[in-house]
Design an enzyme around this catalytic site. Structure first.
Site, PDB file in Angstrom:
ATOM      1  N   TYR A   4      -4.390  -2.331 -10.085  1.00  0.00           N
ATOM      2  CA  TYR A   4      -4.220  -2.124  -8.640  1.00  0.00           C
ATOM      3  C   TYR A   4      -3.278  -3.167  -8.024  1.00  0.00           C
ATOM      4  CZ  TYR A   4      -5.421  -2.289  -3.677  1.00  0.00           C
ATOM      5  OH  TYR A   4      -5.363  -2.329  -2.311  1.00  0.00           O
ATOM      6  N   VAL A  24       1.281  -3.699   3.993  1.00  0.00           N
ATOM      7  CA  VAL A  24       1.258  -4.977   4.711  1.00  0.00           C
ATOM      8  C   VAL A  24       2.459  -5.856   4.385  1.00  0.00           C
ATOM      9  CG1 VAL A  24      -1.239  -4.982   4.993  1.00  0.00           C
ATOM     10  CG2 VAL A  24      -0.227  -6.104   2.986  1.00  0.00           C
ATOM     11  N   SER A  29       0.794  -1.231   0.000  1.00  0.00           N
ATOM     12  CA  SER A  29       0.000   0.000   0.000  1.00  0.00           C
ATOM     13  C   SER A  29       0.826   1.281   0.000  1.00  0.00           C
ATOM     14  CB  SER A  29      -0.958   0.011   1.189  1.00  0.00           C
ATOM     15  OG  SER A  29      -2.021  -0.886   0.965  1.00  0.00           O
ATOM     16  N   TYR A  38      -4.218   3.650   8.159  1.00  0.00           N
ATOM     17  CA  TYR A  38      -5.566   3.103   8.325  1.00  0.00           C
ATOM     18  C   TYR A  38      -6.138   3.509   9.682  1.00  0.00           C
ATOM     19  CZ  TYR A  38      -3.320   0.411   4.662  1.00  0.00           C
ATOM     20  OH  TYR A  38      -2.612   0.046   3.558  1.00  0.00           O
ATOM     21  N   LYS A  90       0.356   3.386  -2.981  1.00  0.00           N
ATOM     22  CA  LYS A  90      -0.788   4.287  -3.106  1.00  0.00           C
ATOM     23  C   LYS A  90      -0.359   5.753  -3.096  1.00  0.00           C
ATOM     24  CE  LYS A  90      -3.788   0.823  -1.003  1.00  0.00           C
ATOM     25  NZ  LYS A  90      -4.477   0.354   0.204  1.00  0.00           N
TER      26      LYS A  90
END
Length: 311
Positions: free
Chosen positions: A190, A260, A63, A242, A66
């Site tokens: 993605y 992760v 992530s 998060y 992103k």
């Protein structure tokens, strides 16, 4: 301040840390990575690089990608992006579907999975998936100034086969009209973004534009405007971990984005770009030792956006 000594000391402390977390087990390619691994890299504004531990070992940035996808998408569509993705912390897990129903398929922010899937949809545009993936790879290589950064095809394939929650998120947003391309094409983009493989040194190099007001320190060229760099940093601070983002801000006090795979990219505006990696995760899906290492780093350096004059 001797940063090389500081990172060496932190790496030694992390080697002895008893609670190392647990690697992500829902992505088979990540489940078997040795939780004893730890790396840290700091690239200062003047280009000095300080490494310790497994800083040259490649890992799946997941992530953290992103951040780079958002940067590309803002360049492609500008502030129209915010019509389809919010800017608020979610307060829920990175792959939660709960809020999408009550908020008409608009993800809370671009750093949760749903938001990043919409960003991938924007980057797909009129391109073939392989073209959008290739553009991301070229972008990250240019940011880091290194050509040997790759996408781990095995990780991407494993995510396609096991990412059922992400498929559900995408179909749900497609039903609300917030995904404009076929789900499988968007998810192909993605998952390949998430499968970018980098080491700590490369990741810290790639993040330099966020500590340099949007400029690439190696070339002097603008990657994003100073305002956008500031806003990306703000989103990293509020949403980058998060439902653990508040805790990270409390303990570390720097804009950061986790993945992760166990990596964290952290930014000290005007001073440094930092990457840490250790595959064991805490209960909220963030690197256990990576977070601890950054907390100890800011204690020893005084670096914090809440104390910008610290030396």
């Amino acid at each position: 301040m001797d940063l090389s000594a500081i990172v060496a000391d932190i790496a030694a402390e992390m080697a002895d840390a008893p609670d190392r977390g647990k690697p992500a087990d829902y992505i088979p390619a990540l489940a078997g990575i040795d939780p004893r691994r730890f790396g840290i890299a700091i690239v200062e504004a003047d280009g000095q690089c300080h490494l310790a531990g497994d800083a040259e070992e490649s890992f799946s940035i997941q992530s953290i990608s992103k951040v780079f996808a958002l940067t590309l998408a803002l360049g492609a569509v500008g502030d129209q992006l915010w019509r389809r993705v919010g800017r608020e912390p979610s307060g829920t897990a990175f792959n939660s579907i709960v809020q999408l129903e009550t908020e008409s398929g608009i993800p809370r922010n671009p750093f949760i999975n749903a938001g990043a899937i919409v960003v991938a949809d924007m980057l797909l545009g009129g391109y073939e998936p392989r073209e959008a993936i290739g553009e991301m790879l070229r972008f990250v290589r240019a940011l880091a100034g290194e050509e040997d950064i790759v996408i781990d095809a095995a990780v991407a394939q494993a995510e396609m086969e096991t990412g059922h929650r992400n498929h559900a998120l995408a179909h749900y947003m497609r039903a609300f009209g917030n995904l404009h391309h076929p789900v499988e094409r968007v998810l192909g983009v993605y998952f390949h973004f998430c499968a970018l493989a980098m080491n700590c040194r490369q990741l810290a190099l790639a993040g330099r534009y966020l500590m340099a007001r949007g400029l690439h320190p190696g070339t002097g060229r603008s990657v994003v405007s100073p305002q956008r760099a500031r806003r990306i940093n703000a989103l990293m601070m509020s949403c980058g971990h998060y439902d653990g983002s508040g805790e990270f801000a409390f303990r570390v006090g720097l804009p950061g984005k986790s993945g992760v795979g166990g990596g964290i990219l952290a930014i000290v505006p005007g001073r440094a770009s930092i990457a840490v990696w250790s595959p064991g995760l805490n209960a909220r899906g963030n690197s256990q030792l990576g977070t601890l290492a950054l907390e100890r780093l800011v204690q020893r350096t005084g670096w914090s956006v809440f104390d910008p004059q610290a030396d």
